[in-house]
Scaffold this active site. Structure first.
Site, short mmCIF file in Angstrom:
data_model
loop_
_atom_site.label_atom_id
_atom_site.label_comp_id
_atom_site.label_asym_id
_atom_site.label_seq_id
_atom_site.Cartn_x
_atom_site.Cartn_y
_atom_site.Cartn_z
N ILE A 199 0.88 -1.26 -0.08
CA ILE A 199 -0.05 0.04 -0.04
C ILE A 199 1.00 1.38 0.15
O ILE A 199 0.47 2.30 -0.40
CB ILE A 199 -0.83 0.08 1.23
CG1 ILE A 199 -2.12 0.78 0.93
CG2 ILE A 199 -0.18 0.33 2.47
CD1 ILE A 199 -3.45 0.45 2.09
N GLU A 203 5.99 -4.64 11.06
CA GLU A 203 4.75 -3.88 11.40
C GLU A 203 3.67 -4.81 11.25
O GLU A 203 2.49 -4.64 12.42
CB GLU A 203 4.38 -2.86 10.31
CG GLU A 203 5.20 -1.69 10.25
CD GLU A 203 4.78 -0.60 9.31
OE1 GLU A 203 3.83 -0.65 8.57
OE2 GLU A 203 5.62 0.10 8.85
N VAL A 204 3.69 -5.81 10.55
CA VAL A 204 2.41 -6.58 10.31
C VAL A 204 2.76 -8.02 10.83
O VAL A 204 3.84 -8.51 10.21
CB VAL A 204 1.86 -6.75 9.00
CG1 VAL A 204 0.97 -7.77 8.96
CG2 VAL A 204 1.48 -5.24 8.54
N HIS A 262 5.74 -12.18 6.07
CA HIS A 262 5.75 -11.69 4.59
C HIS A 262 6.92 -11.38 4.07
O HIS A 262 7.84 -10.95 4.75
CB HIS A 262 4.72 -10.39 4.37
CG HIS A 262 5.14 -9.40 5.42
ND1 HIS A 262 4.78 -9.48 6.78
CD2 HIS A 262 6.00 -8.17 5.31
CE1 HIS A 262 5.22 -8.36 7.36
NE2 HIS A 262 6.05 -7.56 6.49
#
Ligand code: 5GP
Length: 123
Positions: free
Chosen positions: A34, A99-100, A104
């Site tokens: 994003i 962050e997440v 990933h």
């Protein structure tokens, strides 16, 4: 760290949040970041609930691990970046500013990417 199913990538996997999909198969989903940090910035995530590479390596079945890494390679091929080059990176934990909390891999490409990392001191 226990897996938190309310994290944003879990919500994307469940279809609760939209994403700009690049690729999907049984093992992985790839979509545009994003907030891209390069002309090409794609995230590849496993479909299973893993926080980090350590969690994934310890707890995923061999087919999941193989399927995920084959998907990362497939995405690089599909994006047409193999010849000019690309960088993959996976942050884990606070020192890496993850962050997440769903594993990933970032895939960066589309321009010269500069040095791998600025030099950091112990701290
Ligand atoms: P991390 O720091 O955890 O390695 O990177 C998380 C990445 O996820 C960041 O690059 C951030 O821009 C991206 N990100 C965070 N929320 C969303 C979202 O809702 N959709 C997409 N496509 N990317 C996101």
């Amino acid at each position: 760290m226990a897996y938190d199913p309310s994290n944003v990538f879990a919500r994307i996997l469940r279809g609760e949040l939209p994403c700009k999909k690049v690729y999907e198969d049984e093992w992985a989903l790839a979509f545009h970041d994003i907030n891209p940090l390069a002309p090409v910035h794609v995230l590849v995530i496993p479909k299973g609930p893993y926080v980090s590479m350590v969690d994934f390596g310890a707890n995923a079945a061999p087919e999941e691990v193989g399927g995920f890494f084959k998907a990362v390679a497939k995405v690089a091929e599909m994006l047409g970046v193999n010849e000019r080059g690309y960088r993959i990176l996976a942050n884990a934990g606070p020192d890496a500013n993850q962050e997440v909390p769903h594993l990933h891999v970032h895939l960066f490409a589309g321009a010269p990417l500069g040095p791998m990392l600025r030099r950091v001191s112990a701290g």
